[in-house]
Design an enzyme around this catalytic site. Structure first.
Site, PDB file in Angstrom:
ATOM      1  N   TRP A   1      -4.004  -1.604  -1.037  1.00 16.33           N
ATOM      2  CA  TRP A   1      -3.672  -2.617  -2.270  1.00 16.33           C
ATOM      3  C   TRP A   1      -4.205  -3.625  -1.312  1.00 16.33           C
ATOM      4  O   TRP A   1      -3.649  -4.140  -0.308  1.00 16.33           O
ATOM      5  CB  TRP A   1      -2.158  -3.064  -2.922  1.00 16.33           C
ATOM      6  CG  TRP A   1      -2.345  -4.305  -3.582  1.00 16.33           C
ATOM      7  CD1 TRP A   1      -1.722  -5.460  -3.601  1.00 16.33           C
ATOM      8  CD2 TRP A   1      -2.460  -4.560  -4.420  1.00 16.33           C
ATOM      9  NE1 TRP A   1      -1.781  -6.190  -4.097  1.00 16.33           N
ATOM     10  CE2 TRP A   1      -2.443  -5.503  -4.848  1.00 16.33           C
ATOM     11  CE3 TRP A   1      -2.743  -3.459  -5.784  1.00 16.33           C
ATOM     12  CZ2 TRP A   1      -2.432  -6.556  -6.101  1.00 16.33           C
ATOM     13  CZ3 TRP A   1      -3.472  -4.240  -6.974  1.00 16.33           C
ATOM     14  CH2 TRP A   1      -2.981  -5.226  -6.867  1.00 16.33           C
TER      15      TRP A   1
ATOM     16  N   ASN B   1       1.036   0.131   6.327  1.00 10.64           N
ATOM     17  CA  ASN B   1       1.693  -0.551   4.744  1.00 10.64           C
ATOM     18  C   ASN B   1       2.110  -2.364   5.611  1.00 10.64           C
ATOM     19  O   ASN B   1       3.457  -1.830   6.407  1.00 10.64           O
ATOM     20  CB  ASN B   1       2.765  -0.194   3.586  1.00 10.64           C
ATOM     21  CG  ASN B   1       2.738  -0.669   2.546  1.00 10.64           C
ATOM     22  OD1 ASN B   1       2.677  -1.464   2.002  1.00 10.64           O
ATOM     23  ND2 ASN B   1       4.445  -0.877   2.783  1.00 10.64           N
ATOM     24  N   GLY B   2       1.813  -3.545   5.068  1.00  9.93           N
ATOM     25  CA  GLY B   2       2.198  -4.076   5.550  1.00  9.93           C
ATOM     26  C   GLY B   2       1.851  -5.613   6.088  1.00  9.93           C
ATOM     27  O   GLY B   2       0.105  -5.628   5.322  1.00  9.93           O
TER      28      GLY B   2
ATOM     29  N   ARG C   1       0.969   1.980  -5.344  1.00 12.17           N
ATOM     30  CA  ARG C   1       2.033   0.927  -4.957  1.00 12.17           C
ATOM     31  C   ARG C   1       0.071   0.642  -4.494  1.00 12.17           C
ATOM     32  O   ARG C   1       0.556  -0.808  -3.641  1.00 12.17           O
ATOM     33  CB  ARG C   1       2.498   1.304  -4.111  1.00 12.17           C
ATOM     34  CG  ARG C   1       3.025   2.264  -4.111  1.00 12.17           C
ATOM     35  CD  ARG C   1       3.955   3.258  -2.428  1.00 12.17           C
ATOM     36  NE  ARG C   1       3.718   2.310  -1.450  1.00 12.17           N
ATOM     37  CZ  ARG C   1       5.019   1.185  -1.106  1.00 12.17           C
ATOM     38  NH1 ARG C   1       6.055   1.283  -1.995  1.00 12.17           N
ATOM     39  NH2 ARG C   1       5.309   0.820  -0.394  1.00 12.17           N
TER      40      ARG C   1
ATOM     41  N   GLU D   1       5.187  -9.972 -26.870  1.00 16.69           N
ATOM     42  CA  GLU D   1       4.234  -8.688 -26.011  1.00 16.69           C
ATOM     43  C   GLU D   1       4.700  -7.422 -25.985  1.00 16.69           C
ATOM     44  O   GLU D   1       4.297  -5.953 -26.533  1.00 16.69           O
ATOM     45  CB  GLU D   1       4.160  -8.902 -25.050  1.00 16.69           C
ATOM     46  CG  GLU D   1       2.827  -9.620 -24.138  1.00 16.69           C
ATOM     47  CD  GLU D   1       2.328  -9.868 -22.737  1.00 16.69           C
ATOM     48  OE1 GLU D   1       1.581  -8.477 -22.667  1.00 16.69           O
ATOM     49  OE2 GLU D   1       3.442 -10.711 -22.111  1.00 16.69           O
TER      50      GLU D   1
ATOM     51  N   CYS E   1       0.824  -0.884   0.540  1.00 14.09           N
ATOM     52  CA  CYS E   1       0.356  -0.106   0.127  1.00 14.09           C
ATOM     53  C   CYS E   1       0.636   1.024   0.257  1.00 14.09           C
ATOM     54  O   CYS E   1       2.105   1.184   0.167  1.00 14.09           O
ATOM     55  CB  CYS E   1      -0.473   0.053   1.138  1.00 14.09           C
ATOM     56  SG  CYS E   1      -2.093  -1.742   1.420  1.00 14.09           S
TER      57      CYS E   1
ATOM     58  N   GLU F   1       6.439 -19.375 -22.339  1.00 13.12           N
ATOM     59  CA  GLU F   1       6.132 -17.968 -21.753  1.00 13.12           C
ATOM     60  C   GLU F   1       7.239 -16.704 -22.258  1.00 13.12           C
ATOM     61  O   GLU F   1       7.262 -15.949 -22.638  1.00 13.12           O
ATOM     62  CB  GLU F   1       6.494 -18.256 -20.025  1.00 13.12           C
ATOM     63  CG  GLU F   1       6.305 -16.842 -19.585  1.00 13.12           C
ATOM     64  CD  GLU F   1       5.243 -16.129 -19.135  1.00 13.12           C
ATOM     65  OE1 GLU F   1       5.678 -15.070 -18.933  1.00 13.12           O
ATOM     66  OE2 GLU F   1       4.702 -16.317 -19.947  1.00 13.12           O
TER      67      GLU F   1
ATOM     68  N   LYS G   1       6.459 -13.077 -23.652  1.00 15.32           N
ATOM     69  CA  LYS G   1       6.673 -12.189 -22.753  1.00 15.32           C
ATOM     70  C   LYS G   1       7.385 -11.356 -24.931  1.00 15.32           C
ATOM     71  O   LYS G   1       7.758 -10.135 -24.353  1.00 15.32           O
ATOM     72  CB  LYS G   1       7.719 -12.405 -21.840  1.00 15.32           C
ATOM     73  CG  LYS G   1       7.916 -12.865 -20.349  1.00 15.32           C
ATOM     74  CD  LYS G   1       6.794 -11.465 -20.020  1.00 15.32           C
ATOM     75  CE  LYS G   1       5.788 -11.434 -19.895  1.00 15.32           C
ATOM     76  NZ  LYS G   1       4.504 -12.390 -19.917  1.00 15.32           N
TER      77      LYS G   1
ATOM     78  N   HIS H   1       8.267 -32.087 -36.192  1.00 21.93           N
ATOM     79  CA  HIS H   1       7.000 -32.335 -36.917  1.00 21.93           C
ATOM     80  C   HIS H   1       6.170 -30.982 -37.407  1.00 21.93           C
ATOM     81  O   HIS H   1       4.855 -30.925 -38.195  1.00 21.93           O
ATOM     82  CB  HIS H   1       5.624 -32.572 -35.877  1.00 21.93           C
ATOM     83  CG  HIS H   1       6.252 -33.881 -35.071  1.00 21.93           C
ATOM     84  ND1 HIS H   1       6.684 -35.249 -36.010  1.00 21.93           N
ATOM     85  CD2 HIS H   1       6.724 -33.716 -34.104  1.00 21.93           C
ATOM     86  CE1 HIS H   1       7.021 -35.940 -34.914  1.00 21.93           C
ATOM     87  NE2 HIS H   1       7.518 -35.069 -34.126  1.00 21.93           N
TER      88      HIS H   1
ATOM     89  N   LYS I   1      -4.150  -4.756 -19.130  1.00 21.07           N
ATOM     90  CA  LYS I   1      -3.700  -5.800 -17.891  1.00 21.07           C
ATOM     91  C   LYS I   1      -3.990  -6.052 -18.114  1.00 21.07           C
ATOM     92  O   LYS I   1      -4.202  -7.971 -17.036  1.00 21.07           O
ATOM     93  CB  LYS I   1      -2.933  -4.272 -16.991  1.00 21.07           C
ATOM     94  CG  LYS I   1      -2.231  -4.963 -15.798  1.00 21.07           C
ATOM     95  CD  LYS I   1      -1.194  -5.688 -16.408  1.00 21.07           C
ATOM     96  CE  LYS I   1      -0.501  -6.695 -14.989  1.00 21.07           C
ATOM     97  NZ  LYS I   1       0.667  -7.131 -15.792  1.00 21.07           N
TER      98      LYS I   1
END
Ligand code: AGP
Length: 594
Positions: free
Chosen positions: A71, A97-98, A27, A474, A2, A467, A471, A490, A589
């Site tokens: 968050w 925050n934590g 954040r 993208e 946060c 992946e 990446k 093949h 996103k």
């Protein structure tokens, strides 16, 4: 993760708090709030963005205040779960925050002592603990309260009638911004750069007390002096923590993300409950559904769960799953979705629920739709991921899958013990990859000149090839394809040649010899070859044109170090091509349409 802010000075606090919070939304942005102290404490908070809060909140007068942008980790985004949180008297306000690991025990204790709680959060125990220990000195009450707390925290405390702020930090960042007859506390530098560039970084265990005219910092009761720094960054640079792009910052956050995600689950007892339910239902097989990068995590999950739980696992693309007719009796289903809002994943979730399937969601966003529909949810602790290209969320998803499978593994004790050691070493192994970028940079410069690239892998590293290709696609706009190495002959072999470099993921496991054979076949067809191989692999150097070396880990964990290396390769290749890395064309996103 946060964002918290505190202001103490001679100007009206509220507009300053809102402006600083706006700079901290990278954040966390699912809810926010402010509290301003004059004679009493006035609070306004809601599950909205900072800008919206600024438009609707009443004007509070007061020159001391605190603020928070959230968050969510414990308790969905809502007005009551937003910060600041108050004590029973409403005279002590706290932003945090934590994560407080022992909050449930503390809450039960405080309730038995007559305190009443209004939110689902872990953070709300802090103002109540301070109230419990307050006997006229706020700093002493904060110190006493924190003795009971286990976990991570950066907190700012405001008390009605006291023109001071008290702060503390442990395993969460907190800085002081020094102004002219005013002072600021914040989670990060961007928040205060509009007001000052004189900054002090609080250290672990520091307690600070600020008035408009000064700041006292104590550690273990003794006064300490912390060095003042002059910040030369722009706000945007600071939000990226000095990195050029959010993607690179998020790639470098992965050692911490691994620790946080594993830490959150190894300490909590919730996991047993989850899988006990599964076991009681006599689950014979597992279905893992997801999209994009999360689907690649699902594929790796298949290898992990089949290896450790010895049950058949299907990993399916959620958007295609919706067209299958199938019976799911006795199947446990897992849906992996970073955002928790991907339309294809939600449609699959609803479908599974309709047929009475037990469903576990693995997501990074507390309170997201997926977490509300699923029977159970396990959260990754990657924090907000700003860059469209998923990196840290992917690694966090793998950590949850490793932990799930190891928690219910049928593997023998000796293997499990060595896997546990390997898992705990992953943050430092990943740090080794991050600290050794030279070869990756060189390969990126080389790759940036091509328009077609293949990635190949076998076994648990086949999804890593997918992946790596995603990446690169993208963010660099190079047409990259990932293949199971055995599939090349093949058909795709037809595309090999000097214009199609191949990146081969060569792990020290039961696929090694066959991968070397495939590499010889590819070289024979003229394709340049970059190998991703483990340190100490002498043979590969003779075959490949270039070798990116990763640290040695248990084969089960090789996807982690290999993926981080390929994230960096994609990043530096895209940078070489001057691409808009954080916000690539045509992508979002969170894909909330089918
Ligand atoms: C990955 O870099 C992309 N952003 C995309 O493939 C993403 O993984 C996919 O849209 C799934 O998102 P989710 O995990 O939030 O459901």
């Amino acid at each position: 993760m946060c964002g918290i802010i505190g202001y103490i000075g001679n100007r009206q606090a509220q507009p300053i708090l809102l402006n600083c919070l706006g700079m901290l939304e990278y954040r966390g942005y699912d809810s926010c709030g402010v509290a301003v102290s004059s004679s009493g404490i006035e609070v306004y908070k809601d599950a909205v963005r900072v800008e919206a809060l600024g438009k609707v909140s009443p004007q509070f007068s007061g020159t001391a205040g605190i603020g928070h942008t959230r968050w969510a980790t414990h308790g969905k985004p809502s007005q009551v779960n937003a910060h600041p949180h108050l004590d029973c008297t409403g005279s002590i306000a706290v932003v945090h925050n934590g994560i407080i690991n022992n909050f449930q025990r503390l809450k039960r204790q405080l309730i038995s002592e007559g305190h009443s709680f209004v939110s689902e959060t872990d953070s709300e125990v802090i103002p109540h603990l301070i109230e419990k220990y307050y006997h006229g000195n706020l700093e002493e009450a904060v110190v006493a309260a924190l003795r009971d707390v286990e976990g991570s925290y950066a907190i700012i405390v405001l008390r009605a009638g006291e023109h001071r702020l008290v702060v503390a930090r442990k395993d969460s960042p907190l800085i002081i911004g020094i102004g002219d007859r005013e002072n600021f506390f914040a989670s990060d530098v961007p928040a205060i750069l509009d007001y000052t560039n004189r900054v002090i970084y609080l250290e672990e265990g520091d307690i600070g007390v600020a008035t408009p005219d000064g700041i006292k910092i104590r550690r273990d009761g003794a006064e300490v002096v912390r060095e003042e720094h002059k910040i030369l960054w722009s706000v945007e640079d600071a939000q990226k923590g000095g990195y050029e792009h959010f993607m690179l910052k998020e790639i470098h956050e992965q050692p911490k993300v691994i620790r946080d995600t594993l830490g959150a689950h190894t300490q909590a007892t919730e996991l047993e409950v989850d899988l006990a339910v599964v076991r009681d239902r006599g689950i014979e097989s597992m279905l893992i559904l997801a999209c994009g990068t999360s689907y690649h995590a699902a594929l790796i999950g298949k290898y992990i769960v089949e290896d450790l739980l010895r049950i058949p696992v299907r990993a399916e693309i959620a958007s295609e799953f919706n067209y299958y007719g199938q019976t799911l009796a006795g199947t446990a289903a897992i849906v992996i979705t970073q955002s928790g809002e991907t339309a294809d994943a939600l449609k699959a979730i609803r479908r599974l629920k309709e047929v009475g399937c037990w469903l576990l969601a693995i997501t990074n966003v507390v309170g997201s739709t997926a977490s509300r529909i699923a029977n159970q949810t396990i959260y990754t602790r990657a924090g907000p991921e700003v860059s469209v290209a998923a990196t840290k969320s992917f690694i966090a998803e793998l950590m949850v899958l490793y932990w799930l499978a190891m928690s219910y593994s049928k593997a023998d004790g000796k293997r499990l013990a060595s896997l546990l050691i390997g898992l705990r070493q992953l943050p430092s192994k990943v740090q080794q990859v991050l600290d050794d970028e030279d070869k990756i940079l060189e390969c990126a410069r080389y790759l940036s000149g091509y328009e077609n690239v293949f990635f190949i892998g076998r076994g648990i590293n086949f999804p890593v090839a997918l992946e790596g290709a995603l990446k690169l696609k993208e963010i660099s706009y190079i047409h990259a394809e990932g293949y199971a190495a055995g599939e090349l002959k093949h058909g795709p072999f037809a595309l090999l040649g000097s214009n199609t470099p191949v990146i081969a993921i060569v792990a020290q496991d039961n696929t090694y010899d066959t991968m070397l054979t495939n590499i010889k076949e590819i070289k024979a067809r003229g394709s340049p070859l970059i190998a991703l191989a483990e340190e100490g692999d002498e043979a590969i150097g003779e075959l490949a044109d270039s070798v990116i070396t990763v640290p040695r880990v248990d084969a089960m964990f090789s996807p982690v170090v290999n993926t981080v290396a390929l994230q960096l390769l994609a990043y530096y290749t895209a940078k070489q091509r001057g691409c808009p890395i954080d916000f690539p064309r045509n992508l979002a996103k969170s894909v909330t349409v089918e």
